[in-house]
Write a protein that holds these residues in place. Structure first.
Motif, PDB file in Angstrom:
ATOM      1  N   UNK A 183       8.932  -3.597  11.343  1.00 35.44           N
ATOM      2  CA  UNK A 183       7.583  -3.689  11.903  1.00 35.44           C
ATOM      3  C   UNK A 183       7.373  -5.144  12.321  1.00 35.44           C
ATOM      4  N   UNK A 184       7.186  -5.331  13.627  1.00 31.65           N
ATOM      5  CA  UNK A 184       6.995  -6.691  14.148  1.00 31.65           C
ATOM      6  C   UNK A 184       5.507  -6.954  14.289  1.00 31.65           C
ATOM      7  N   UNK A 185       5.070  -8.030  13.660  1.00 30.02           N
ATOM      8  CA  UNK A 185       3.655  -8.383  13.696  1.00 30.02           C
ATOM      9  C   UNK A 185       3.545  -9.881  13.455  1.00 30.02           C
ATOM     10  N   UNK A 186       2.730 -10.553  14.229  1.00 31.55           N
ATOM     11  CA  UNK A 186       2.522 -11.981  14.028  1.00 31.55           C
ATOM     12  C   UNK A 186       3.796 -12.797  14.090  1.00 31.55           C
ATOM     13  N   UNK A 187       4.732 -12.383  14.968  1.00 32.03           N
ATOM     14  CA  UNK A 187       5.932 -13.178  15.179  1.00 32.03           C
ATOM     15  C   UNK A 187       7.037 -12.970  14.149  1.00 32.03           C
ATOM     16  N   UNK A 188       6.829 -12.109  13.153  1.00 30.47           N
ATOM     17  CA  UNK A 188       7.928 -11.814  12.224  1.00 30.47           C
ATOM     18  C   UNK A 188       8.199 -10.316  12.193  1.00 30.47           C
ATOM     19  N   UNK A 189       9.449 -10.001  11.843  1.00 32.01           N
ATOM     20  CA  UNK A 189       9.834  -8.596  11.734  1.00 32.01           C
ATOM     21  C   UNK A 189      10.160  -8.294  10.279  1.00 32.01           C
ATOM     22  N   UNK A 190       9.335  -7.427   9.704  1.00 32.57           N
ATOM     23  CA  UNK A 190       9.540  -7.038   8.307  1.00 32.57           C
ATOM     24  C   UNK A 190      10.369  -5.767   8.237  1.00 32.57           C
ATOM     25  N   UNK A 191      11.250  -5.736   7.246  1.00 33.18           N
ATOM     26  CA  UNK A 191      12.183  -4.618   7.132  1.00 33.18           C
ATOM     27  C   UNK A 191      11.775  -3.651   6.034  1.00 33.18           C
ATOM     28  N   UNK A 192      12.053  -2.381   6.290  1.00 30.68           N
ATOM     29  CA  UNK A 192      11.882  -1.324   5.292  1.00 30.68           C
ATOM     30  C   UNK A 192      13.204  -0.564   5.242  1.00 30.68           C
ATOM     31  N   UNK A 193      13.775  -0.468   4.054  1.00 31.36           N
ATOM     32  CA  UNK A 193      15.127   0.079   3.962  1.00 31.36           C
ATOM     33  C   UNK A 193      15.174   1.534   3.567  1.00 31.36           C
ATOM     34  N   UNK A 194      16.244   2.214   4.018  1.00 29.22           N
ATOM     35  CA  UNK A 194      16.521   3.611   3.679  1.00 29.22           C
ATOM     36  C   UNK A 194      15.268   4.470   3.808  1.00 29.22           C
ATOM     37  N   UNK A 195      14.622   4.343   4.964  1.00 23.39           N
ATOM     38  CA  UNK A 195      13.342   5.009   5.186  1.00 23.39           C
ATOM     39  C   UNK A 195      13.544   6.505   5.440  1.00 23.39           C
ATOM     40  N   UNK A 196      12.654   7.308   4.872  1.00 22.36           N
ATOM     41  CA  UNK A 196      12.628   8.740   5.166  1.00 22.36           C
ATOM     42  C   UNK A 196      11.297   9.043   5.853  1.00 22.36           C
ATOM     43  N   UNK A 197      11.189  10.207   6.501  1.00 21.16           N
ATOM     44  CA  UNK A 197       9.910  10.530   7.156  1.00 21.16           C
ATOM     45  C   UNK A 197       8.734  10.469   6.185  1.00 21.16           C
ATOM     46  N   UNK A 198       8.979  10.762   4.911  1.00 21.12           N
ATOM     47  CA  UNK A 198       7.897  10.746   3.921  1.00 21.12           C
ATOM     48  C   UNK A 198       7.336   9.340   3.690  1.00 21.12           C
ATOM     49  N   UNK A 199       8.131   8.304   4.039  1.00 24.34           N
ATOM     50  CA  UNK A 199       7.672   6.921   3.834  1.00 24.34           C
ATOM     51  C   UNK A 199       6.780   6.420   4.964  1.00 24.34           C
ATOM     52  N   UNK A 200       6.791   7.131   6.097  1.00 23.32           N
ATOM     53  CA  UNK A 200       6.235   6.565   7.320  1.00 23.32           C
ATOM     54  C   UNK A 200       4.740   6.241   7.207  1.00 23.32           C
ATOM     55  N   UNK A 201       3.971   7.190   6.700  1.00 20.58           N
ATOM     56  CA  UNK A 201       2.524   6.953   6.591  1.00 20.58           C
ATOM     57  C   UNK A 201       2.259   5.752   5.685  1.00 20.58           C
ATOM     58  N   UNK A 202       3.016   5.646   4.611  1.00 21.79           N
ATOM     59  CA  UNK A 202       2.855   4.531   3.676  1.00 21.79           C
ATOM     60  C   UNK A 202       3.221   3.195   4.291  1.00 21.79           C
ATOM     61  N   UNK A 203       4.243   3.186   5.107  1.00 16.66           N
ATOM     62  CA  UNK A 203       4.629   1.938   5.784  1.00 16.66           C
ATOM     63  C   UNK A 203       3.485   1.476   6.681  1.00 16.66           C
ATOM     64  N   UNK A 204       2.904   2.432   7.405  1.00 20.32           N
ATOM     65  CA  UNK A 204       1.811   2.089   8.318  1.00 20.32           C
ATOM     66  C   UNK A 204       0.576   1.630   7.542  1.00 20.32           C
ATOM     67  N   UNK A 205       0.362   2.229   6.379  1.00 19.36           N
ATOM     68  CA  UNK A 205      -0.819   1.881   5.585  1.00 19.36           C
ATOM     69  C   UNK A 205      -0.590   0.627   4.743  1.00 19.36           C
TER      70      UNK A 205
END
Ligand SMILES: Cc1cc2nc3c(=O)[nH]c(=O)nc-3n(C[C@H](O)[C@H](O)[C@H](O)COP(=O)(O)O)c2cc1C
Ligand code: SF4
Ligand code: FES
Lengths: 498, 158
Positions: A47-69
């Motif tokens: 997720x790129x925001x404010x000039x940095x890209x943060x990583x989320x590893x071994x993501x599954x579809x179930x993680x997606x809403x949580x990543x966004x939140x």
């Protein structure tokens, strides 16, 4: 906010498509980038925001809403992950960073500046620059790229060709695949520069059929390059260049350059005797550069940053960086680009974290199916051409396959012979027949016939000296390396029965 | 991406001719032609041999030599699903041999065989470039990393 979900085949094989769909279903636009090479973390979402890209590893579809939140914990900034931070990324600088099929994103990250410089330098200047860089072929043999280009440049011929060898058949290797899927324009730019150097106007990318994703991305990239004058009339200069993507048909030996040329011509992929060198009589009997994908994809950065910058990395005659692929039974598998010279053990244990199972590492095979096995006693060997050669091994295309202590090394030696028997092009007897005999001889040893061990050694000698190419000639490397470092595994099946 | 449905001979011939014509401009058009023929029919039908050999001005023996050299080309249709399992070193290091044996045993097959109901063909492949997420397999063109016998069999019955 930008969301990146890799389209790399390894990420997809671990479920990246479903993750991308989950973001899309929530109304988000997703960029399908290449892989950053940290395969144990795929699918690695950024997720790129404010000039940095943060990583989320071994993501599954179930993680997606949580990543966004913001309720799923991030691995932090991608570039700060130790496996990534410890690399020197030159060839792979853009891979995973950009949208692979966005030519303006490519140019915004240094792409095409090498080509512009090459156009200014002209053919002789280009050859000189490549020679100065010290670049050696990354396909396995380590032949100096500048000298190969010079030979083709000096050869007379009505038509010359640049052939990109994307057959990548070695087990444990995937650098060619990753760069084709993650930064295809770097391969194209490298081929265009090669064309300028030698006076070739036509190129082929010969991709193995086992790589459907790479075939798709390269084919699309070629079309985009044509539309934008990277191909055709090269950047509106007087140089013409076009590329055709060709697909192999499941033959390991077609990675050997002369076999590959026969295959391109529509023949059986048998190896040709040398001379004549492909540089002088290659595709259709005409002067041809055959280079590995990584050799060609490294050309743009050499011109962008200068030969001296590139040659400043490395060890001895192994100049520059190597994208090392760490695979098999390993905790942190993936692609690690670094200057030549890092000790093998540091790669295997520090960088990659040892075996995935947490058990002791028993051996690593370096350089594909024709490469030697290294026991931990040899882990201080620096990763470089001459240094590996001195240990009876080879770095090849820089694949490192890790085995834990449960590995049956005799079975691995047998597999080396079996693979050679399956993939032999059939031209020489020591390879075609010898490999079959090799399997039988190892089976005899396994059945308790210790007297067959000298036979195996003799057979290896015969294959080494009586084979036309490295398939028959180097299969003895893995076999003999097991025999000398793990002799107890050849003591017959008594041990196993106890 | 399961296999294409069978096509009757006359329609097939017209399609073969069209495929050949589409590639004749190339230098060395044979492999591209064979790939497209196989993509269209699932195998290289024997009635394709004569037109291909004639168009490329090669003997049928030469064509046969090429077809038999490459592992990819089939002379008969495969099963409805094609399962390729990697047998190479990195996958072996992660238990690939036991995994593929379990799949073969469940299906009652050996390598390069098809189930009697024509549903599944299993073939070996030597590296899919997924060596850092081994063992690897390909089900009808779809790649699977860290494959297990269960995930593969589930994919086949999906
Ligand atoms: C059996 C065999 C398989 C090979 N496979 C490959 C391959 O898959 N990719 C590759 O680039 N080179 C492969 N090579 C090496 C090529 O023959 C050739 O040296 C290389 O493509 C030259 O390019 P480079 O100088 O850029 O490395 C293979 C060689 C042998 C003997
Ligand atoms: S060594 Fe084997 S693969 Fe190489 S040319 Fe001889 S028979 Fe062919
Ligand atoms: S060794 Fe199995 S995918 Fe590479």
């Amino acid at each position: 906010m930008k969301i990146y979900v890799p389209r790399d085949a390894a990420a997809r094989a671990l479920g990246a498509d479903a993750v991308a769909q989950a973001f899309a279903a929530l109304g988000h636009e997703v960029i399908r980038n290449g892989s950053r090479g940290m395969v144990w973390l795929e699918p690695l979402v950024e997720i790129a925001q404010g000039g940095v890209r943060r990583a989320y590893g071994a993501v599954t579809p179930a993680d997606v809403a949580g990543i966004l939140a913001g309720t799923v914990e991030s691995l932090g900034v991608v570039e700060d992950i130790p496996f990534f931070a410890r690399q020197t990324r030159l060839t792979f600088a853009r891979c995973g960073v950009i949208d692979p099929l966005d030519l303006s994103d490519y140019a915004a990250h240094g792409g095409l500046s090498g080509l512009r410089r090459a156009l200014d330098l002209g053919p002789e200047g280009v050859v000189d620059e490549v020679k100065q860089s010290g670049l050696r072929g990354r396909g396995g043999a380590g032949f100096p790229t500048g000298i190969k280009w010079e030979t083709v440049a000096r050869a007379a011929g009505p038509q010359k060709y640049i052939v990109c060898n994307a057959d990548e058949g070695d087990s444990g290797t995937f650098a060619d695949r990753m760069i084709m899927e993650g930064d295809p324009f770097s391969v194209i730019e490298g081929m265009v520069i090669a064309g300028i150097a030698v006076g070739a106007t036509k190129g082929f990318v010969y991709i193995r059929s086992e790589y459907p994703d790479a075939i798709d991305v390269m084919t699309s990239a070629v079309k985009i390059a044509r539309k934008n004058n990277l191909l055709g009339c090269v950047l509106h200069s007087s140089h013409e260049f076009d590329i055709e993507v060709r697909v192999g048909a499941g033959a390991y030996v077609c990675g050997e350059e002369t076999s590959l040329l026969n295959s391109l011509e529509g023949k059986r992929g048998v190896v040709r005797a040398k001379p004549p060198l492909p540089a002088l009589e290659g595709f259709m009997g005409r002067p041809t550069v055959v280079n590995n994908v990584i050799s060609l994809a490294t050309i743009p950065v050499i011109f962008e940053k200068g030969a001296a910058h590139y040659a400043g990395f490395g060890l001895g005659r192994s100049k520059g960086t190597m994208p090392i692929q760490i695979a098999g039974n390993v905790a942190r598998g993936g692609l690690f680009e670094t200057g030549f010279g890092m000790p093998l053990g540091e790669l295997v244990n520090d960088i990659a974290g040892g075996a995935a199972t947490g058990r002791p590492v028993k051996a690593v095979q370096v350089g594909g199916p024709l490469g030697a096995y290294f026991a931990p006693e040899k882990f201080d060997t620096p990763f470089a051409y001459e240094e590996f050669d001195g240990q009876g091994g080879l770095i090849g295309h820089a694949g490192v396959v890790v085995f834990d202590d449960s590995a049956d090394m005799r079975a691995m030696a047998r597999f080396a012979m079996e693979f050679c028997a399956v993939e032999s092009c059939g031209k020489c007897t020591p390879c075609r027949i010898g490999a079959v005999r090799g399997v039988e001889t190892i089976d005899r040893i396994a059945a308790g016939d210790a007297g067959a061990i000298p036979l195996l050694v003799d057979l290896c000698e015969t294959m080494k000296h009586g084979s036309l190419c490295a398939l028959g000639g180097f299969t003895p490397y893995p076999v003999m390396s097991v025999l000398t470092q793990f002799p107890e595994e050849f003591a017959g099946h008594r041990e196993a029965a106890e | 991406m399961t296999n294409p449905a069978p096509v009757a001979a006359p329609a097939r011939l017209a399609e073969i001719e069209a495929i050949i014509a589409a590639h004749l401009w190339r230098e060395g058009p044979l492999l591209p032609i064979l790939h497209d023929v196989q993509a269209a029919f699932g195998f290289i039908p024997s009635d394709a041999h004569a037109p291909i050999a004639a168009a490329l001005n090669i003997s049928r023996a030469e064509l046969h030599g090429v077809l038999s050299f490459y592992h990819d080309f089939r002379d008969a249709p495969a099963g409805k699903h094609v399962l390729k399992i990697c047998r190479a070193e990195a996958c072996q290091a992660m238990g690939g041999a036991a995994m593929s044996q379990a799949v073969l045993d469940t299906l009652g097959l050996d390598w390069n065989q098809t189930t009697r109901d024509g549903r599944v063909t299993v073939e070996p492949v030597y590296c899919l470039g997924l060596c850092a997420c081994a063992p690897a397999a390909m089900v009808d063109g779809k790649l699977k990393g860290r494959a297990t016998a269960q995930t593969i069999l589930a994919e086949l019955s999906a």
